[in-house]
Design a protein around this motif. Sequence first.
Motif, PDB file in Angstrom:
ATOM      1  N   GLY A   1     -10.271  31.378   6.073  1.00  0.00           N
ATOM      2  CA  GLY A   1     -10.019  30.243   7.016  1.00  0.00           C
ATOM      3  C   GLY A   1     -10.697  29.176   7.036  1.00  0.00           C
ATOM      4  O   GLY A   1     -10.735  28.163   7.827  1.00  0.00           O
ATOM      5  N   TYR A   2     -11.773  29.241   6.029  1.00  0.00           N
ATOM      6  CA  TYR A   2     -12.984  28.106   5.991  1.00  0.00           C
ATOM      7  C   TYR A   2     -12.311  26.753   5.315  1.00  0.00           C
ATOM      8  O   TYR A   2     -12.858  25.864   5.337  1.00  0.00           O
ATOM      9  CB  TYR A   2     -14.191  28.668   5.057  1.00  0.00           C
ATOM     10  N   GLY A   3     -11.094  26.722   4.590  1.00  0.00           N
ATOM     11  CA  GLY A   3     -10.546  25.591   4.165  1.00  0.00           C
ATOM     12  C   GLY A   3      -9.478  24.981   5.129  1.00  0.00           C
ATOM     13  O   GLY A   3      -9.486  25.380   6.271  1.00  0.00           O
ATOM     14  N   PHE A   4      -8.586  24.414   4.497  1.00  0.00           N
ATOM     15  CA  PHE A   4      -7.332  23.853   5.209  1.00  0.00           C
ATOM     16  C   PHE A   4      -6.284  25.045   5.492  1.00  0.00           C
ATOM     17  O   PHE A   4      -6.352  25.841   4.780  1.00  0.00           O
ATOM     18  CB  PHE A   4      -7.096  22.572   4.706  1.00  0.00           C
ATOM     19  N   PRO A   5      -5.162  24.727   6.445  1.00  0.00           N
ATOM     20  CA  PRO A   5      -4.300  25.610   6.675  1.00  0.00           C
ATOM     21  C   PRO A   5      -3.544  25.802   5.367  1.00  0.00           C
ATOM     22  O   PRO A   5      -3.131  24.648   4.712  1.00  0.00           O
ATOM     23  CB  PRO A   5      -3.570  24.985   7.793  1.00  0.00           C
ATOM     24  N   GLY A   6      -3.230  26.777   4.904  1.00  0.00           N
ATOM     25  CA  GLY A   6      -2.206  27.354   3.935  1.00  0.00           C
ATOM     26  C   GLY A   6      -3.224  27.135   2.394  1.00  0.00           C
ATOM     27  O   GLY A   6      -2.696  27.434   1.327  1.00  0.00           O
ATOM     28  N   ASP A   7      -4.497  26.862   2.559  1.00  0.00           N
ATOM     29  CA  ASP A   7      -5.415  26.802   1.228  1.00  0.00           C
ATOM     30  C   ASP A   7      -5.553  27.987   0.381  1.00  0.00           C
ATOM     31  O   ASP A   7      -5.289  27.909  -0.872  1.00  0.00           O
ATOM     32  CB  ASP A   7      -6.690  26.152   1.511  1.00  0.00           C
ATOM     33  N   ALA A   8      -5.521  29.184   1.230  1.00  0.00           N
ATOM     34  CA  ALA A   8      -5.594  30.462   0.596  1.00  0.00           C
ATOM     35  C   ALA A   8      -4.582  30.683  -0.253  1.00  0.00           C
ATOM     36  O   ALA A   8      -4.720  30.997  -1.500  1.00  0.00           O
ATOM     37  CB  ALA A   8      -6.031  31.355   1.328  1.00  0.00           C
ATOM     38  N   ASP A   9      -3.204  30.432   0.219  1.00  0.00           N
ATOM     39  CA  ASP A   9      -2.148  30.719  -0.798  1.00  0.00           C
ATOM     40  C   ASP A   9      -1.880  29.736  -1.882  1.00  0.00           C
ATOM     41  O   ASP A   9      -1.488  30.079  -3.006  1.00  0.00           O
ATOM     42  CB  ASP A   9      -0.622  30.544   0.234  1.00  0.00           C
ATOM     43  N   ASP A  10      -2.231  28.552  -1.622  1.00  0.00           N
ATOM     44  CA  ASP A  10      -2.165  27.409  -2.397  1.00  0.00           C
ATOM     45  C   ASP A  10      -3.199  27.713  -3.580  1.00  0.00           C
ATOM     46  O   ASP A  10      -2.632  27.445  -4.646  1.00  0.00           O
ATOM     47  CB  ASP A  10      -2.173  25.973  -1.752  1.00  0.00           C
ATOM     48  N   PHE A  11      -4.277  27.886  -3.385  1.00  0.00           N
ATOM     49  CA  PHE A  11      -5.110  28.341  -4.253  1.00  0.00           C
ATOM     50  C   PHE A  11      -4.732  29.393  -5.283  1.00  0.00           C
ATOM     51  O   PHE A  11      -4.697  29.304  -6.579  1.00  0.00           O
ATOM     52  CB  PHE A  11      -6.559  28.704  -3.884  1.00  0.00           C
ATOM     53  N   GLU A  12      -4.105  30.408  -4.673  1.00  0.00           N
ATOM     54  CA  GLU A  12      -3.745  31.588  -5.508  1.00  0.00           C
ATOM     55  C   GLU A  12      -2.566  30.954  -6.370  1.00  0.00           C
ATOM     56  O   GLU A  12      -2.500  31.585  -7.430  1.00  0.00           O
ATOM     57  CB  GLU A  12      -3.357  32.709  -4.720  1.00  0.00           C
TER      58      GLU A  12
ATOM     59  N   ALA B   1     -12.765  34.541  -0.958  1.00  0.00           N
ATOM     60  CA  ALA B   1     -13.220  35.006   0.348  1.00  0.00           C
ATOM     61  C   ALA B   1     -13.287  33.866   1.334  1.00  0.00           C
ATOM     62  O   ALA B   1     -12.683  33.901   2.561  1.00  0.00           O
ATOM     63  CB  ALA B   1     -14.443  35.725   0.165  1.00  0.00           C
ATOM     64  N   ALA B   2     -13.817  32.851   1.086  1.00  0.00           N
ATOM     65  CA  ALA B   2     -14.159  31.775   1.913  1.00  0.00           C
ATOM     66  C   ALA B   2     -12.640  31.238   2.457  1.00  0.00           C
ATOM     67  O   ALA B   2     -12.304  30.934   3.707  1.00  0.00           O
ATOM     68  CB  ALA B   2     -14.804  30.648   1.369  1.00  0.00           C
ATOM     69  N   LEU B   3     -11.614  30.916   1.533  1.00  0.00           N
ATOM     70  CA  LEU B   3     -10.282  30.579   1.767  1.00  0.00           C
ATOM     71  C   LEU B   3      -9.486  31.517   2.695  1.00  0.00           C
ATOM     72  O   LEU B   3      -8.877  31.122   3.692  1.00  0.00           O
ATOM     73  CB  LEU B   3      -9.575  30.229   0.520  1.00  0.00           C
TER      74      LEU B   3
ATOM     75  N   MET C   1     -20.704  29.131  -2.576  1.00  0.00           N
ATOM     76  CA  MET C   1     -20.011  29.687  -3.176  1.00  0.00           C
ATOM     77  C   MET C   1     -19.964  29.542  -4.769  1.00  0.00           C
ATOM     78  O   MET C   1     -19.634  28.219  -5.155  1.00  0.00           O
ATOM     79  CB  MET C   1     -18.549  28.986  -2.625  1.00  0.00           C
ATOM     80  N   ARG C   2     -20.392  30.455  -5.194  1.00  0.00           N
ATOM     81  CA  ARG C   2     -20.803  30.429  -6.902  1.00  0.00           C
ATOM     82  C   ARG C   2     -19.903  31.022  -7.715  1.00  0.00           C
ATOM     83  O   ARG C   2     -19.956  30.890  -8.719  1.00  0.00           O
ATOM     84  CB  ARG C   2     -22.199  30.804  -7.127  1.00  0.00           C
ATOM     85  N   THR C   3     -19.002  31.930  -7.086  1.00  0.00           N
ATOM     86  CA  THR C   3     -17.869  32.764  -7.976  1.00  0.00           C
ATOM     87  C   THR C   3     -16.501  32.293  -7.347  1.00  0.00           C
ATOM     88  O   THR C   3     -16.449  31.946  -6.285  1.00  0.00           O
ATOM     89  CB  THR C   3     -18.319  34.079  -7.990  1.00  0.00           C
TER      90      THR C   3
END
Length: 81
Positions: A14-25, A9-11, A1-3
């Motif tokens: 589902g490659y992170g923890f549950p809820g990480d994609a929304d938390d990151f955004e 995309a990884a989040l 993951m360089r960008t």
Amino acid sequence: MRTIGELRAALTMGYGFPGDADDFEAELAREINHADPADLSGVVRLVEEFRGRVIARQDPAFSTSVAAAVAEIQGARRTGR
């Protein structure tokens, strides 16, 4: 993951923890909205944190280590009662 796009995309996949994609955004938007344009260190810190979360979540030893730590804590609590 360089960008940031690859991290997103990884989040999202589902490659992170549950809820990480929304938390990151949400945290990314907050960091960008409050950042001094000359100092994006908060954004860098956030990207590093979530990149680390994806890497940790994909490490096979991570879940084993967490389970062992939880068992140790629960054991200590039982013997302390």
